[in-house]
Each structure stands twice: as structure tokens, then as C-alpha cells.
Scaffold this motif. Structure first.
Motif, PDB file in Angstrom:
ATOM      1  N   THR A 115       0.607  12.169  -6.787  1.00 21.94           N
ATOM      2  CA  THR A 115       1.682  12.290  -7.784  1.00 21.94           C
ATOM      3  C   THR A 115       0.862  12.798  -9.248  1.00 21.94           C
ATOM      4  O   THR A 115       1.778  13.532 -10.118  1.00 21.94           O
ATOM      5  N   GLY A 116      -0.267  12.266  -9.619  1.00 26.64           N
ATOM      6  CA  GLY A 116      -0.948  12.837 -10.648  1.00 26.64           C
ATOM      7  C   GLY A 116      -0.523  12.196 -12.424  1.00 26.64           C
ATOM      8  O   GLY A 116      -0.563  12.191 -13.351  1.00 26.64           O
ATOM      9  N   GLN A 117       0.680  11.235 -12.025  1.00 29.03           N
ATOM     10  CA  GLN A 117       1.117  10.245 -12.969  1.00 29.03           C
ATOM     11  C   GLN A 117      -0.045   9.557 -13.075  1.00 29.03           C
ATOM     12  O   GLN A 117      -1.370   9.223 -12.380  1.00 29.03           O
ATOM     13  N   THR A 118      -0.159   8.711 -14.491  1.00 31.66           N
ATOM     14  CA  THR A 118      -1.296   7.868 -15.166  1.00 31.66           C
ATOM     15  C   THR A 118      -0.661   6.807 -14.223  1.00 31.66           C
ATOM     16  O   THR A 118       1.340   6.495 -14.567  1.00 31.66           O
ATOM     17  N   LEU A 119      -1.581   5.891 -14.098  1.00 29.62           N
ATOM     18  CA  LEU A 119      -0.699   4.259 -13.211  1.00 29.62           C
ATOM     19  C   LEU A 119      -1.666   3.691 -12.856  1.00 29.62           C
ATOM     20  O   LEU A 119      -2.859   3.291 -13.493  1.00 29.62           O
ATOM     21  N   ILE A 120      -0.418   2.032 -13.288  1.00 30.31           N
ATOM     22  CA  ILE A 120      -1.469   0.804 -13.179  1.00 30.31           C
ATOM     23  C   ILE A 120      -1.011   0.836 -11.098  1.00 30.31           C
ATOM     24  O   ILE A 120      -0.160   0.165 -11.648  1.00 30.31           O
ATOM     25  N   THR A 121      -2.148  -0.110 -10.572  1.00 23.95           N
ATOM     26  CA  THR A 121      -1.586  -0.478  -9.382  1.00 23.95           C
ATOM     27  C   THR A 121      -1.833  -2.008  -9.324  1.00 23.95           C
ATOM     28  O   THR A 121      -2.913  -2.968  -9.416  1.00 23.95           O
ATOM     29  N   LEU A 122      -1.268  -3.080  -8.234  1.00 21.73           N
ATOM     30  CA  LEU A 122      -1.145  -4.593  -8.472  1.00 21.73           C
ATOM     31  C   LEU A 122      -1.344  -4.449  -7.339  1.00 21.73           C
ATOM     32  O   LEU A 122      -0.408  -4.346  -6.058  1.00 21.73           O
ATOM     33  N   ASP A 123      -2.267  -4.995  -6.100  1.00 21.86           N
ATOM     34  CA  ASP A 123      -2.643  -5.362  -4.843  1.00 21.86           C
ATOM     35  C   ASP A 123      -2.575  -7.123  -4.925  1.00 21.86           C
ATOM     36  O   ASP A 123      -2.563  -7.695  -5.288  1.00 21.86           O
ATOM     37  N   VAL A 124      -1.667  -7.412  -4.010  1.00 20.82           N
ATOM     38  CA  VAL A 124      -1.008  -8.303  -3.055  1.00 20.82           C
ATOM     39  C   VAL A 124      -0.952  -8.609  -1.626  1.00 20.82           C
ATOM     40  O   VAL A 124      -0.616  -7.491  -0.805  1.00 20.82           O
ATOM     41  N   PRO A 125      -1.925  -9.789  -1.154  1.00  9.75           N
ATOM     42  CA  PRO A 125      -2.718  -9.712   0.687  1.00  9.75           C
ATOM     43  C   PRO A 125      -1.659 -10.710   1.089  1.00  9.75           C
ATOM     44  O   PRO A 125      -0.699 -11.488   0.799  1.00  9.75           O
ATOM     45  N   VAL A 126      -0.886  -9.526   2.512  1.00  7.83           N
ATOM     46  CA  VAL A 126       0.289 -10.678   3.485  1.00  7.83           C
ATOM     47  C   VAL A 126      -0.699 -11.038   4.282  1.00  7.83           C
ATOM     48  O   VAL A 126      -1.283 -10.172   5.100  1.00  7.83           O
ATOM     49  N   ILE A 127      -0.429 -12.885   3.409  1.00 12.39           N
ATOM     50  CA  ILE A 127      -1.043 -13.797   4.654  1.00 12.39           C
ATOM     51  C   ILE A 127      -0.166 -14.147   5.914  1.00 12.39           C
ATOM     52  O   ILE A 127       1.057 -14.427   6.003  1.00 12.39           O
TER      53      ILE A 127
END
Length: 710
Positions: free
Chosen positions: A164-176
């Protein structure tokens, strides 16, 4: 002989070494008054400025800490939403189309989107694009590997999205799934979310607020965000947040504004909220203080000028008065020439009326002595009102003088002798060393004496006494201790009771939290088993537990009546004629732990009856009876729940969650037993408890016993 000749024959004879004139004394008096006033005012204004500055620092630091918590809550909401999505049954069943729709409706803050990624980096879906559209593999292999390694949620720093070329923050969560990380849920969050968070705080226009990621890069900013978002914060700020979790310092913003910067770092995510206030606003308080200091100095200078004029007016008549006094001492007559000052003319008249003045002074002395006597009486009254006894001890003479109240503090009668040896003998043996050291230290250092110890009264009762005193020097050079005594037994007992109450409160809170933890754990297992209504049931149980807490709070956690517990849970299901739910039994006061456990059990029974049992139809009824069986050993309390008039009941194929919750709460906490009978005409539940585990008072009134037996 002229008036001048009358006053001039003898000049005043000044003592040897006297070289200070009255004018010099007056000027010295003026400066002695004004200079300390200026100094004290300057110190006062500076202290006020420092206090205002420290108060502002504290307020702004607390504001920054609160904003940092708001930042944590914003991120936690997104993390909680992802954790809820991770439990979706659509993932386990590989129904990714349905999960794509569910993820779009999860309600994350906009702009943001969710992607489901396999451990090898393959993206299964992305809510930013329609489901089924081809997607390239993820390039964030390092972040995904960290989620796989830690099996915990991970928050990235600010970066520019490759797609996207946007400034982003990513939050990752495991699916167990099955103890294995099957997928990774990744939420890409735009910086606009944090920009709105800052905007909601209504920061002053000339202030600057910013959110920094762990690397010190600006994620959001209240001033010119389009220019500075993505840039690193100033080195001063980055150095400060790298060494401390919160604090403040002088710095310069990226747009070259000198500011006082306050920061608070999140302990959960490592992000930092920064608040900068321009120096001009902070120094405004100093400018106000300086303004008032200048005003005061100006007033003092005006006062000095007026004092100079007044000193001349005073010195001239004093010279006349000195000449008149010398003439009087020489036996010469004193003329009545006015000094043009009323007070000095009064002095001249007083010289001629010396005898009358002496008598007046004697009368005034009597008035002063009467005032002193009245002051002493008020002091004795104040000591008596505060139960304070006065004493004086002179070690060199062995004298020990005590008041009536002081002797009463040690259990002695008003007319009973009480020496210092008697006092030492009355002190508890374990406290005598502390008392001796305190007295010796006070005399040696000439400091105040404060000591508390136990005293044994003649009737062998134990009392706590507080002693306060000061060292006083006598005319002969001897030192004595003068002070007061007070019986503080009631206060010490109150402190002990307060400690016991705090311990009891801590115990009860732990028990309540254990109950909530148990309910949450069992609800979680139900949710994992596919019960979609488990969350609503969990909220209902918490609300029931909250109502039970309100009932206990009304009684200050001293327990509650069994009938009140039942009404508290069943009132929402009662009809206007109060015939649908009938309660019958003796008055029984339950312990707080029993109130919580029984309230939770009744909540489960009522919920089940309103969903499947007699409370689902208007003609359905519930009868609840309870009784105490004192003849058994040990005595027990029986509570019986009987439903009727509802739909036909058949035994369930498996034990429900509510039944497990009731049995666990009653069996583990109270040693109770539950028996459920699924009869066709309605459910019948019998609950029994040992009386010693549930009742505040193990005895029941005879009338209640007879009513229970009937």
C-alpha cells in the motif's frame, strides 16, 4: 532668664563609647525591617515559583502517564479482537470465506485490515481485498518467526507497507489449533488510529503530543503530523526513553521550539507517549512572580522614603525630650513647651506625674498576673480535654512532678504518690530499655522526646502510653525534661483492628478472584467446545456475582440472609402477585463465602429454568424451601429447589457447564452436596451444607427450628 538659657546650662553627658545617634538607630531600624522583608519576599516568591513548577511537572507527568495508558488500551483492544478471531470455528474448519466475512466485521479501528498467514509466510486471506483474490507471500518472515517461537502476540514498529505504501503498524497473534501454531492473524493498523487518539485528548494548540514506537520513531503527532510522522524523535528524547520508563527533560522539538518534554513508556508494548510544553508557558509563572516581587520592592522603597521623613520628625522632638529629662535630673523646672508630637508630650506629662504612673503600673501588673493565671487555667482545661497529663523530670535532682491526669494515665489516684522510680517500675519490662534510651538521647542531644511504651497498671491491666517532651535549662544550669503523657491504648487497638480488617479484605478479594478465575476457565473450555453462547453466559454469571457483592457490601461483608440472597437472584423472574416464585424457610444468616457460592448456584438454576424449565411459560412456578436439621451430627442446612408447571423434562445426555460450576463451587468451597432429579414435571434440586461452613451463627432460634421441622 530666657527659655534657651533655661535648657542650655548642662549639655547631655554621653557614656564613653556612645557614638550612635537616634537618626542612625531609626535608619538602622528601617533597613533591619526592609531588607529581611525583601529577602523573605524574594525567597517566598522563588519558593512559590518552585512549588508551582514542581506541581506543573507532577501534573504533566501524571497526564503523560494517563495518555500512555490510553495508548495501551487502544492497542489492547486490537489485540483482544484478534484473540477473539483466533478462536473462530471457521479457521479450524478451513471455511476461510466465512472467516473473511467475520474478520471484516470484527470492528477494528479504521483504517486497519486483517490477514490470515500460514507459518511459511503464505497469505490465506486479507480483508483489504475481496476473498479469493490472489495474494503474494508475506515478506515479514522475521516477525512471523518470532510469533511462532514465542506463541505470543507481537507488535511491530512503524514501517511502510510494501503493497500500500502507507505507514503501518502490524499486530501479529498466533492461532493455536491442537497445541500447534497453525496460522498467524496479522492486523495492519494505520497511523490515523493513533492520530485520532491524540486528537481526542484535546491537547493545547501550542503544546505537542506524540506517540513513539520502540525505536523512537514518530507514529503520531499533534502538530504537523504529515511532516514528521515516520521520522525519528530528537536524540535527547530518544536517549531519555532508552534509559528510563518515564521522566522529563529540556529539549527542542523537531520544528526548533524549546520545550519541557514529559514522557511515559508502556511496560506492555514498549511504546512511549511524549508531551512537550513550550518554555514560554512554563516560564510565565516565573515572570508573574518577578512582577509581584518588583511591585513589592517598589512599595518598600516608597516606605523607606517615608521612613526618612518620619525619622526627621521623630528625632527633633526627642532632642527636646532629652534636654527636658536632664533638666529634671538636675532639679530644674521643666517648661511645658510642646514637642508637637502627642506621644512625647504625654511622656513629659508622665515625668511630672511619676507617682501616679507608678500606681498605674502596679495596677497593670495585677491585670497581667490575672491574665497569666487565666492563661494557665485555659492550658489546664485544654490538657484535660485532650486527656493529656503534664510532667517535669529533673535528673540531677531526682525531681518528678506530675499532674493528676498524668498519674491517671498510669492508673494512679489523684492523691497517690508517683515518683520516677514508680514510673520505671510501671513500664513493661520489654519496653524499659527503649524508654531509657529515648530519655538519654533527648538529654544528651537536647532534642525532643517521643516514645511509646506499655505500662502495667496496679490492677495488672496493660495500657499503651505516648510520652512527648522537650529539654529545658534551669537558672542554675540544670537540665530538665518537660512534656505531656497520653493514654493511646484505644488508638493502638483501633490500628490492630484495622490491620485485621485489611487482612480479612485481602482474603475475601482473593476468594472472589479465585471464583471468577474458575468461572472464566470453565467458560473458556465451553467456548473451545463450540458453545457460541458461552460468552453471554459468562457475562451473566459475572453480573450475578456482582449483585451478590452488592448485597455483601450493604452489610459490610458481615454476611447476608439466605432469603435476601434468593430474592437478589430471583427478583427479575417474579410476577406482580409474587406467586410465581415462592420462598419458605427460617431466618438464616450466611457467611460471605457461602453467600457468593450459593448466589452463583441459584443464578445457574434460575438461568436454566428461564431457558428450558418452568420459567419459560407464564403458568410455571418455582418453590424454594430450606431448613436446618440440628438433630443430625454434624447439623446441616438443606435447600430444595422444585420446578412445576413447565414443559416436560428429560434427563440431559451430558452434564452441562452450569451443573459443573455449581458442584465445583459448592463442593470445593463449602463442602456442600448437590442432587439433581430431572423429573418429567420439572427439575428438583436438593443442596446440603454443613452448618459450620455456611452460617455466621451456628444456632437457630427455637421458633425457626420448629418452623423448619414443620
Amino acid at each position: 532668664m530666657s527659655g534657651q538659657d533655661h535648657l542650655s546650662p548642662k549639655k547631655p553627658i554621653l557614656p564613653i563609647g556612645s557614638r550612635t545617634s537616634l537618626r542612625q538607630v531609626l535608619w538602622g531600624l528601617v533597613f533591619a525591617l526592609t531588607l529581611p522583608a525583601v529577602l523573605i519576599a524574594a525567597i517566598g516568591f522563588y519558593s512559590g515559583y518552585r512549588a508551582e513548577r514542581e506541581g506543573m511537572d507532577q501534573r504533566l507527568q501524571e497526564t503523560t502517564r494517563a495518555l500512555s495508558l490510553s495508548l495501551d488500551r487502544e492497542i489492547e483492544k486490537s489485540e483482544m479482537a484478534l484473540h477473539v478471531l483466533a478462536l473462530s470455528p471457521y479457521i479450524a474448519s478451513s471455511d476461510f470465506g466465512a472467516f473473511h466475512q467475520q474478520a471484516r466485521e470484527v470492528g477494528l479501528a479504521s483504517p486497519s485490515w486483517v490477514a490470515l498467514i500460514e507459518p511459511d509466510g503464505k497469505i490465506r486471506l486479507n480483508t483489504r481485498v475481496p476473498y479469493g483474490e490472489p495474494l503474494s507471500d508475506s515478506t515479514r518472515r522475521t516477525a512471523l518467526a518470532k510469533v511462532l517461537e514465542t506463541r505470543k502476540a507481537q507488535l511491530s514498529d512503524l514501517y511502510i507497507g510494501p503493497a500500500t505504501g502507507q505507514t503501518l503498524i502490524t499486530l501479529d497473534v498466533p492461532v493455536i489449533i491442537g497445541e500447534k501454531v497453525a496460522y498467524i492473524l496479522s492486523a495492519a493498523i494505520g497511523t490515523e488510529v493513533f492520530q485520532r487518539l491524540i486528537a481526542d485528548q484535546r491537547i493545547a494548540a501550542d503544546w505537542n503530543a506524540a506517540v513513539l514506537d520502540r525505536s523512537g520513531r514518530i507514529v503520531a503527532r499533534s502538530r504537523s503530523p504529515e511532516r514528521y510522522v515516520g521520522q525519528l524523535a530528537s536524540p535527547v528524547v530518544r536517549d531519555a526513553i532508552s534509559t528510563s520508563t518515564e521522566g522529563n527533560m529540556q529539549s527542542v522539538t523537531l520544528d526548533n521550539v524549546p520545550v519541557r518534554t514529559y514522557f511515559s513508556k508502556s511496560s506492555a508494548y514498549g511504546w512511549t507517549f511524549v508531551l512537550s510544553v513550550p518554555d514560554t508557558e512554563i516560564f510565565a509563572s516565573l515572570q508573574r512572580s518577578l512582577f509581584w516581587l518588583v511591585i513589592m520592592v517598589g512599595c518598600i522603597l516608597i516606605g523607606v522614603a517615608l521612613a526618612a521623613i518620619l525619622s526627621r520628625l521623630v528625632a527633633r522632638p526627642v532632642d527636646q525630650l532629652v534636654a527636658a529629662a536632664h533638666a529634671l535630673g538636675a532639679g530644674q523646672s521643666v517648661t511645658g513647651a510642646t514637642t508637637r508630637v502627642l506621644e512625647f508630650d504625654t511622656i513629659q506629662k508622665a515625668v511630672a506625674e511619676a507617682a501616679s504612673d507608678i500606681r498605674k503600673q502596679a495596677q497593670e501588673r495585677e491585670v497581667v498576673l490575672a491574665g497569666i493565671a487565666e492563661s494557665e487555667a485555659r492550658l489546664r482545661l485544654a490538657l484535660s480535654a485532650g486527656d493529656l497529663g503534664s510532667w517535669e523530670y529533673t535528673p540531677s535532682k531526682g525531681e518528678f512532678i506530675t499532674s493528676v491526669m498524668c498519674r491517671a494515665n498510669f492508673g494512679r489516684r489523684p492523691d497517690e504518690p508517683f515518683s520516677y522510680e514508680d514510673l520505671l517500675a510501671a513500664i513493661h519490662p520489654d519496653d524499659r530499655q527503649r524508654q531509657a534510651e529515648a530519655v538519654a538521647r533527648a538529654i544528651e542531644n537536647r532534642s525532643t522526646l517521643h516514645v511509646e511504651y506499655r505500662a502495667i497498671w496496679p490492677d495488672h491491666s496493660e495500657h499503651w502510653i505516648r510520652i512527648s517532651g522537650r529539654v529545658r535549662g534551669g537558672k542554675d544550669g540544670s537540665l530538665s525534661l518537660v512534656g505531656v503523657s497520653q493514654d493511646i491504648t484505644a488508638r493502638r487497638l483501633a490500628d490492630e483492628r484495622q490491620g485485621l480488617l485489611l487482612h480479612e479484605l485481602n482474603h475475601r478479594v482473593k476468594n472472589t478472584l479465585a471464583t471468577v478465575q474458575s468461572v472464566a476457565a470453565m467458560t473458556r473450555r465451553s467456548a473451545q467446545d463450540g458453545d457460541l453462547l458461552a460468552w453471554d453466559a459468562f457475562l451473566g454469571r459475572l453480573q450475578g456475582l456482582s449483585k451478590t457483592h452488592d448485597l455483601l457490601t450493604a452489610t459490610q461483608w458481615q454476611g447476608a440472609l439466605l432469603e435476601d440472597v434468593l430474592k437478589n437472584e430471583l427478583e427479575p423472574y417474579q410476577d406482580a402477585m409474587r406467586q410465581r416464585i415462592r420462598l419458605r424457610g427460617p431466618q438464616i444468616n450466611l457467611q460471605p463465602s457461602a453467600v457468593l457460592a450459593l448466589g452463583l448456584a441459584i443464578h445457574e438454576l434460575a438461568t436454566n429454568a428461564s431457558k428450558y424449565g418452568s420459567l419459560t411459560v407464564p403458568e410455571g412456578k418455582v418453590n424454594i424451601m430450606w431448613a436446618v436439621t440440628p438433630s443430625l451430627n454434624p447439623p446441616i442446612l438443606i435447600v430444595e429447589w422444585v420446578e412445576s408447571g413447565g414443559p416436560s423434562v428429560s434427563p440431559p445426555k451430558r452434564q452441562g457447564f452450569g451443573t459443573k460450576l455449581i458442584q465445583r463451587g459448592l463442593a470445593q468451597q463449602l463442602g456442600g452436596e448437590i442432587k439433581l432429579a430431572f423429573e418429567p414435571e420439572g427439575i428438583r434440586c436438593v443442596i446440603t451444607f454443613p452448618i459450620k461452613n455456611v452460617m455466621v451463627d451456628g444456632e437457630v432460634e427455637e421458633e425457626d427450628k420448629r418452623r423448619a421441622a414443620s
